[in-house]
Design a protein around this motif. Structure first.
Motif, PDB file in Angstrom:
ATOM      1  N   VAL A   1       0.832  -1.203   0.000  1.00 44.99           N
ATOM      2  CA  VAL A   1       0.000   0.000   0.000  1.00 44.99           C
ATOM      3  C   VAL A   1       0.868   1.255   0.000  1.00 44.99           C
ATOM      4  O   VAL A   1       0.619   2.205  -0.741  1.00 44.99           O
ATOM      5  CB  VAL A   1      -0.965  -0.004   1.203  1.00 44.99           C
ATOM      6  CG1 VAL A   1      -1.700   1.313   1.322  1.00 44.99           C
ATOM      7  CG2 VAL A   1      -1.962  -1.144   1.047  1.00 44.99           C
ATOM      8  N   ILE A   2       1.913   1.261   0.803  1.00 45.74           N
ATOM      9  CA  ILE A   2       2.808   2.421   0.845  1.00 45.74           C
ATOM     10  C   ILE A   2       3.476   2.625  -0.506  1.00 45.74           C
ATOM     11  O   ILE A   2       3.560   3.752  -1.008  1.00 45.74           O
ATOM     12  CB  ILE A   2       3.842   2.265   1.978  1.00 45.74           C
ATOM     13  CG1 ILE A   2       3.136   2.384   3.333  1.00 45.74           C
ATOM     14  CG2 ILE A   2       4.956   3.298   1.860  1.00 45.74           C
ATOM     15  CD1 ILE A   2       4.000   2.003   4.511  1.00 45.74           C
ATOM     16  N   SER A   3       3.937   1.557  -1.145  1.00 44.07           N
ATOM     17  CA  SER A   3       4.584   1.708  -2.445  1.00 44.07           C
ATOM     18  C   SER A   3       3.600   2.202  -3.500  1.00 44.07           C
ATOM     19  O   SER A   3       3.985   2.946  -4.404  1.00 44.07           O
ATOM     20  CB  SER A   3       5.237   0.402  -2.887  1.00 44.07           C
ATOM     21  OG  SER A   3       4.263  -0.556  -3.229  1.00 44.07           O
ATOM     22  N   ALA A   4       2.338   1.822  -3.403  1.00 42.05           N
ATOM     23  CA  ALA A   4       1.337   2.273  -4.379  1.00 42.05           C
ATOM     24  C   ALA A   4       1.109   3.771  -4.287  1.00 42.05           C
ATOM     25  O   ALA A   4       0.839   4.421  -5.298  1.00 42.05           O
ATOM     26  CB  ALA A   4       0.018   1.533  -4.158  1.00 42.05           C
ATOM     27  N   THR A   5       1.244   4.352  -3.121  1.00 46.64           N
ATOM     28  CA  THR A   5       1.022   5.792  -2.984  1.00 46.64           C
ATOM     29  C   THR A   5       2.168   6.599  -3.585  1.00 46.64           C
ATOM     30  O   THR A   5       2.007   7.783  -3.840  1.00 46.64           O
ATOM     31  CB  THR A   5       0.824   6.186  -1.508  1.00 46.64           C
ATOM     32  OG1 THR A   5       2.011   5.862  -0.781  1.00 46.64           O
ATOM     33  CG2 THR A   5      -0.376   5.486  -0.909  1.00 46.64           C
ATOM     34  N   ARG A   6       3.315   5.958  -3.836  1.00 47.31           N
ATOM     35  CA  ARG A   6       4.464   6.654  -4.436  1.00 47.31           C
ATOM     36  C   ARG A   6       4.594   6.378  -5.934  1.00 47.31           C
ATOM     37  O   ARG A   6       5.537   6.840  -6.552  1.00 47.31           O
ATOM     38  CB  ARG A   6       5.752   6.230  -3.731  1.00 47.31           C
ATOM     39  CG  ARG A   6       5.827   6.701  -2.296  1.00 47.31           C
ATOM     40  CD  ARG A   6       7.208   6.432  -1.711  1.00 47.31           C
ATOM     41  NE  ARG A   6       7.628   5.050  -1.848  1.00 47.31           N
ATOM     42  CZ  ARG A   6       7.593   4.149  -0.878  1.00 47.31           C
ATOM     43  NH1 ARG A   6       7.165   4.494   0.315  1.00 47.31           N
ATOM     44  NH2 ARG A   6       7.998   2.921  -1.090  1.00 47.31           N
TER      45      ARG A   6
END
Length: 92
Positions: A34-39
């Protein structure tokens, strides 16, 4: 309070793809996903192609919305009731 057993992930199951049997693997995101998707950003290779840039932007927007929903369910207890409970009252 008893807990509901969680399924082992990833889950694999058979499907038909173009009228041929295939195996599908279902795996759910974790916090790092999820964190990587926001970047995520549109790749530079697509900047010169407006159609591909629009598709990539749509994919990014969908990913961010899915991540937002994932965080909501992770951070709250808002989950649908079990299927038998939802089916109570049907056929009355």
């Amino acid at each position: 309070m008893p807990t509901t057993p969680q399924p082992s992930l990833p889950i694999t199951f058979p499907v038909f793809l173009d009228d041929r049997p295939a195996i599908v693997t279902l795996d759910l995101a974790d916090n790092a996903d999820v964190i990587s998707a926001t970047r995520w950003r549109v790749p530079r290779e697509l900047e010169s192609d407006p159609a591909m840039q629009a598709r990539a932007a749509d994919a990014r927007e969908f990913t961010l919305l899915a991540a937002k929903r994932w965080r909501h369910y992770r951070d709250t207890t808002a989950t649908p009731p079990p299927l038998p409970k939802r089916c109570q009252g049907f056929g009355r």
